[in-house]
Motif scaffolding. Sequence first.
Motif, PDB file in Angstrom:
ATOM      1  N   GLN A  81      28.961  45.852  34.906  1.00 52.00           N
ATOM      2  CA  GLN A  81      30.038  46.802  34.627  1.00 52.00           C
ATOM      3  C   GLN A  81      31.367  46.076  34.396  1.00 52.00           C
ATOM      4  N   LEU A 136      33.390  46.132  30.737  1.00 56.50           N
ATOM      5  CA  LEU A 136      34.780  46.611  30.636  1.00 56.50           C
ATOM      6  C   LEU A 136      35.720  45.482  30.237  1.00 56.50           C
ATOM      7  N   HIS A 186      39.106  45.364  27.920  1.00 58.12           N
ATOM      8  CA  HIS A 186      40.343  44.569  28.061  1.00 58.12           C
ATOM      9  C   HIS A 186      40.538  43.578  26.918  1.00 58.12           C
ATOM     10  N   GLY A 236      50.281  37.957  41.937  1.00 60.92           N
ATOM     11  CA  GLY A 236      50.217  38.866  40.797  1.00 60.92           C
ATOM     12  C   GLY A 236      49.069  38.472  39.896  1.00 60.92           C
ATOM     13  N   SER A 237      49.170  38.842  38.614  1.00 56.65           N
ATOM     14  CA  SER A 237      48.095  38.551  37.670  1.00 56.65           C
ATOM     15  C   SER A 237      48.257  37.152  37.091  1.00 56.65           C
ATOM     16  N   TRP A 265      43.143  38.080  37.248  1.00 54.76           N
ATOM     17  CA  TRP A 265      43.591  39.473  37.173  1.00 54.76           C
ATOM     18  C   TRP A 265      42.629  40.316  38.018  1.00 54.76           C
ATOM     19  N   GLU A 266      43.133  41.355  38.623  1.00 54.75           N
ATOM     20  CA  GLU A 266      42.259  42.188  39.461  1.00 54.75           C
ATOM     21  C   GLU A 266      41.122  42.804  38.647  1.00 54.75           C
ATOM     22  N   HIS A 267      41.352  43.071  37.362  1.00 52.81           N
ATOM     23  CA  HIS A 267      40.264  43.670  36.566  1.00 52.81           C
ATOM     24  C   HIS A 267      39.057  42.735  36.438  1.00 52.81           C
ATOM     25  N   TYR A 286      37.708  43.383  40.643  1.00 56.77           N
ATOM     26  CA  TYR A 286      37.969  44.436  41.620  1.00 56.77           C
ATOM     27  C   TYR A 286      36.818  45.426  41.821  1.00 56.77           C
ATOM     28  N   LEU A 287      36.151  45.820  40.750  1.00 53.93           N
ATOM     29  CA  LEU A 287      35.076  46.811  40.885  1.00 53.93           C
ATOM     30  C   LEU A 287      33.978  46.312  41.810  1.00 53.93           C
ATOM     31  N   LYS A 299      36.584  44.163  45.219  1.00 50.66           N
ATOM     32  CA  LYS A 299      37.731  44.921  45.762  1.00 50.66           C
ATOM     33  C   LYS A 299      38.813  43.953  46.258  1.00 50.66           C
ATOM     34  N   ASN A 300      39.331  44.150  47.463  1.00 50.88           N
ATOM     35  CA  ASN A 300      40.409  43.255  47.900  1.00 50.88           C
ATOM     36  C   ASN A 300      39.887  41.898  48.377  1.00 50.88           C
TER      37      ASN A 300
END
Lengths: 261, 231
Positions: free
Chosen positions: A63, A67, A72, A166-167, A209-211, A214-215, A218-219
């Motif tokens: 996934q 994405l 992106h 940050g990113s 980057w979190e994208h 993250y899915l 997560k953190n």
Amino acid sequence: MLSAYPLKALLCFTLPFSTRIVVATQDPIIIQPIEFGAMSSPTYHLPPLPYGYNALEPHISTQIMELHHSGHHQAYVNNLNAALKNHAAAVQSNDIRTQISLQQAIKFNAGGHINHSLFWRNLAPPGSSESKSSSAPNLIKQINATWGDEEKFRDAFKTALLGIQGSGWGWLVKTGTGADKNRLSIITTKDQDPVVGKGEVPIFGVDMWEHAYYLQYKNGKAAYVENIWNVINWKVAEKRFLGSSEDDNACLKSTQGLLQV
Amino acid sequence: MNSTLLRTSALRSAVRATAPSAASRATIAGTTFVRGKATLPDLSYDYGALEPAISGKIMELHHSKHHQTYVNSFNTFSEQMAEAKHKEDIQAQIALQPMINFHGGGHVNHTLFWENLAPTKQGGGEPPKGQLAKAINDSYGSLDGFKEKFNTALAGIQGSGWAWLVQDTQTGSVLIKTYANQDPVVGRFRPILGIDAWEHAYYLQYENRKAEYFKAIWDVINWQAAEKRFK
């Protein structure tokens, strides 16, 4: 249509592993324009992945890959094309204020395109021969000479990645000047700033980057940073390490050549 | 907000009705640097209360993990800063400043953010009134005009960051500003209303469709909290 372009441009096209034409030692950056839009601005395209969306499981989920690539990365390509089209129009109309105002959008979206294009190719399915650091004997020798051993290098890389506020991205970079041309260094870049310093050759990059995680993580980004080592493409890293910054820029130059056609 | 951000350990303890004795505090004071520790503020609503605009899962991770980490790291670096000051080590103090800015900013920003959100049952999404409403209309024509400008600012953030409605303390007027990463709204501008544009704020629910998140969040904006900040 492809045959209309010089051979040098062809080297830069990305193809799946099975069909890729290997003609040079460097890993080509996939940043060539294939078509021309309005006002003579080039149009960039999303490069296909050299593996399936599920190929990096379980370390990077299907996934996320889907994405990340089709959502992106495609958005960076689209926004880059739009910014370049507006820029070309501003050049045409001698509107220097608009040209300057577009610089940041070009940097951000072109950076996103360059970074992701490099990233996809410096990843490989876990367990593949490419994913073993033994595929990069020269690079590993230099890594050991620089950091002591592979583990210390990974620790240093991890610290750099987790220190990003940050990113951004973490990169292993060859800084390549003069007698010290094989010098390696770990750098981080913010947002989508690309590695384009004079003589700098990006060996491999990790998207923070979190994208990018993250899915699935997560953190818990430390676990992502740990697992990414299972899918680093050391074969590509070795090729980039053995190439020069001139090689690395070859596709950029062919882009310029195309623009003059 | 300051009372929420920084409670002294004594006050915090008093709230929990387990205040340490004066003697034990004196002992601590004699050996270490006694200072107010940042603590994670409680939310005034449940994690699931902002659904469907923001999922309960996002709220839980965002508050109990992300915000908590900013609090913990801010306290750690603050202690290191106090130690560097004690040792008069100026280099160390300067080196710590970005860490204080990032983690302290993360704590300040999220604390303001939770306060300027509310479930629709508790007034979330109710339009602003009074002086703030007037200031927004003066600058942006209408609330809808303002939201459109604000969403454009949010969408334009390159990387992680925040968009804020701020008040210029020099002129009193309101304007929209974006801040990178966890840079807090300090100095000339006063924070009135903030929206978190980090991917962790929406990704589990909205994935790469961030424009949908920016549209939905107005349903749970607590304009009453924003009015209180406006001077």
